[in-house]
Design a protein around this motif. Sequence first.
Motif, PDB file in Angstrom:
ATOM      1  N   ASP A 329       0.831  -1.205   0.000  1.00  0.00           N
ATOM      2  CA  ASP A 329       0.000   0.000   0.000  1.00  0.00           C
ATOM      3  C   ASP A 329       0.865   1.256   0.000  1.00  0.00           C
ATOM      4  O   ASP A 329       0.568   2.229  -0.697  1.00  0.00           O
ATOM      5  N   TYR A 330       1.944   1.236   0.773  1.00  0.00           N
ATOM      6  CA  TYR A 330       2.832   2.398   0.866  1.00  0.00           C
ATOM      7  C   TYR A 330       3.423   2.713  -0.510  1.00  0.00           C
ATOM      8  O   TYR A 330       3.480   3.875  -0.932  1.00  0.00           O
ATOM      9  N   VAL A 331       3.848   1.660  -1.211  1.00  0.00           N
ATOM     10  CA  VAL A 331       4.472   1.841  -2.526  1.00  0.00           C
ATOM     11  C   VAL A 331       3.432   2.210  -3.581  1.00  0.00           C
ATOM     12  O   VAL A 331       3.629   3.135  -4.376  1.00  0.00           O
ATOM     13  N   THR A 332       2.303   1.509  -3.589  1.00  0.00           N
ATOM     14  CA  THR A 332       1.277   1.731  -4.612  1.00  0.00           C
ATOM     15  C   THR A 332       0.639   3.117  -4.505  1.00  0.00           C
ATOM     16  O   THR A 332       0.455   3.811  -5.512  1.00  0.00           O
ATOM     17  N   LEU A 333       0.324   3.515  -3.272  1.00  0.00           N
ATOM     18  CA  LEU A 333      -0.352   4.805  -3.079  1.00  0.00           C
ATOM     19  C   LEU A 333       0.616   5.979  -3.009  1.00  0.00           C
ATOM     20  O   LEU A 333       0.221   7.130  -3.164  1.00  0.00           O
ATOM     21  N   GLY A 334       1.878   5.700  -2.724  1.00  0.00           N
ATOM     22  CA  GLY A 334       2.869   6.759  -2.785  1.00  0.00           C
ATOM     23  C   GLY A 334       3.167   7.461  -1.487  1.00  0.00           C
ATOM     24  O   GLY A 334       3.414   8.678  -1.470  1.00  0.00           O
ATOM     25  N   GLY A 335       3.161   6.729  -0.347  1.00  0.00           N
ATOM     26  CA  GLY A 335       3.607   7.330   0.901  1.00  0.00           C
ATOM     27  C   GLY A 335       2.590   7.339   2.016  1.00  0.00           C
ATOM     28  O   GLY A 335       1.465   6.838   1.884  1.00  0.00           O
ATOM     29  N   CYS A 339      -1.768   7.066   2.095  1.00  0.00           N
ATOM     30  CA  CYS A 339      -2.281   5.865   2.776  1.00  0.00           C
ATOM     31  C   CYS A 339      -3.271   6.251   3.867  1.00  0.00           C
ATOM     32  O   CYS A 339      -4.294   5.579   4.070  1.00  0.00           O
ATOM     33  N   LYS A 340      -2.962   7.332   4.583  1.00  0.00           N
ATOM     34  CA  LYS A 340      -3.910   7.834   5.595  1.00  0.00           C
ATOM     35  C   LYS A 340      -5.219   8.223   4.923  1.00  0.00           C
ATOM     36  O   LYS A 340      -6.311   7.843   5.369  1.00  0.00           O
ATOM     37  N   ASP A 341      -5.092   8.994   3.839  1.00  0.00           N
ATOM     38  CA  ASP A 341      -6.288   9.480   3.133  1.00  0.00           C
ATOM     39  C   ASP A 341      -7.097   8.328   2.553  1.00  0.00           C
ATOM     40  O   ASP A 341      -8.334   8.405   2.469  1.00  0.00           O
ATOM     41  N   GLY A 342      -6.404   7.269   2.158  1.00  0.00           N
ATOM     42  CA  GLY A 342      -7.091   6.135   1.548  1.00  0.00           C
ATOM     43  C   GLY A 342      -7.514   5.064   2.537  1.00  0.00           C
ATOM     44  O   GLY A 342      -7.961   3.982   2.139  1.00  0.00           O
ATOM     45  N   GLY A 343      -7.348   5.345   3.827  1.00  0.00           N
ATOM     46  CA  GLY A 343      -7.764   4.388   4.852  1.00  0.00           C
ATOM     47  C   GLY A 343      -6.883   3.158   4.949  1.00  0.00           C
ATOM     48  O   GLY A 343      -7.321   2.097   5.439  1.00  0.00           O
TER      49      GLY A 343
END
Length: 366
Positions: A329-335, A339-343
């Motif tokens: 998730d960290y790599v796919t979403l970019g940090g 990740c916080k914003d995407g839950g």
Amino acid sequence: MGFNCGIVGLPNVGKSTLFNALTATAAAQAENFPFCTIEPNVGRVAVPDERLDQIAVIAKSAKIVPTQLEFVDIAGLVKGASKGEGLGNQFLGNIRETDAIIHVLRCFEDSNITHVEDSVDPLRDAETIEMELMLADLESLEKQIENIARKAKSGDKDMNIQLDLMRRAKALLDQGKPTRLLDVIEDEQKPFQMLQLLTAKPVLYICNVGEDEAADGNEWTKKVAAMAQEKDAEHVIICAAIEAEIAQLDTAEERTEFLETIGLTEPGLNKIIRAGYNLLDLQTFFTVGPKEARAWTTRKKAKAPEAAGCIHTDFEKGFIKAEVIALADYVTLGGEQPCKDGGKMRQEGKEYLVHDGDVILFRFNV
């Protein structure tokens, strides 16, 4: 935390050549005579991990701090080491301080390099070393059992557990088997570790082969593989001479090109690290921010507070919660913020079992 491995073997099997190559230093002599390593040499190497580089780029971290693997080059053991032959007692003490044993076995012919037994036979060499470790353990247990038995008569539960473990361990040794094969339940793990038995340590056999056999091994390495499986150990095939050449190259590009020309995909260090992590049931988690991205090593199935303790004991004592992001998730979403914003950032408590690759921020109060 990383882990600490003692490199052992008979004289002139390539131990110090391997140590020098793996640590890219000349701290240990690598000469063609026994006992060239009089004191144990210690070297640390960074554990390569592409995942750490990935998250550091995403977080724009100013510094990258990999976890460390420590090698201890222990002078060559000989037959009779358990009775003080050679420099045996000193070296057995050095082995006792390590997490695991890397046992280098000579699996190559070279008339220019003498063998202490005058012939190449890695199974015989492995048996010689293991026998010395078993004899040392037997001597240690025999000295302690009588004393512990007296204390156990008082009904002390801990003493009785220890006595039972000692007797079972001795029975295994009497059968010519290492104590790492002892069936130990969870409640017995700690008292068993306190016995500090040499043969209880996990073993990684390194088959040191000739340059033209580094990719596929040879008949000796096949025999070592079968022995390792039987003894609940790991094995890898490397060529210490090739590792020494790799250590002399300045850039990653040069190393990659060199490996490709000889038909290898990676240096032996990578294989040793993977085998070592598997042997000791270790895994990696990450902490990341603008100042630094850092890799940490903990045991598999470690709970969040234990992992926090790898960073600092205060983190474990005052543990409140862990904010966890899966690496994918960290790599796919970019940090972190995406990740916080995407839950995708989870808040986990004391019972959370850390997973390999977790990106974690620990909250604590002391």
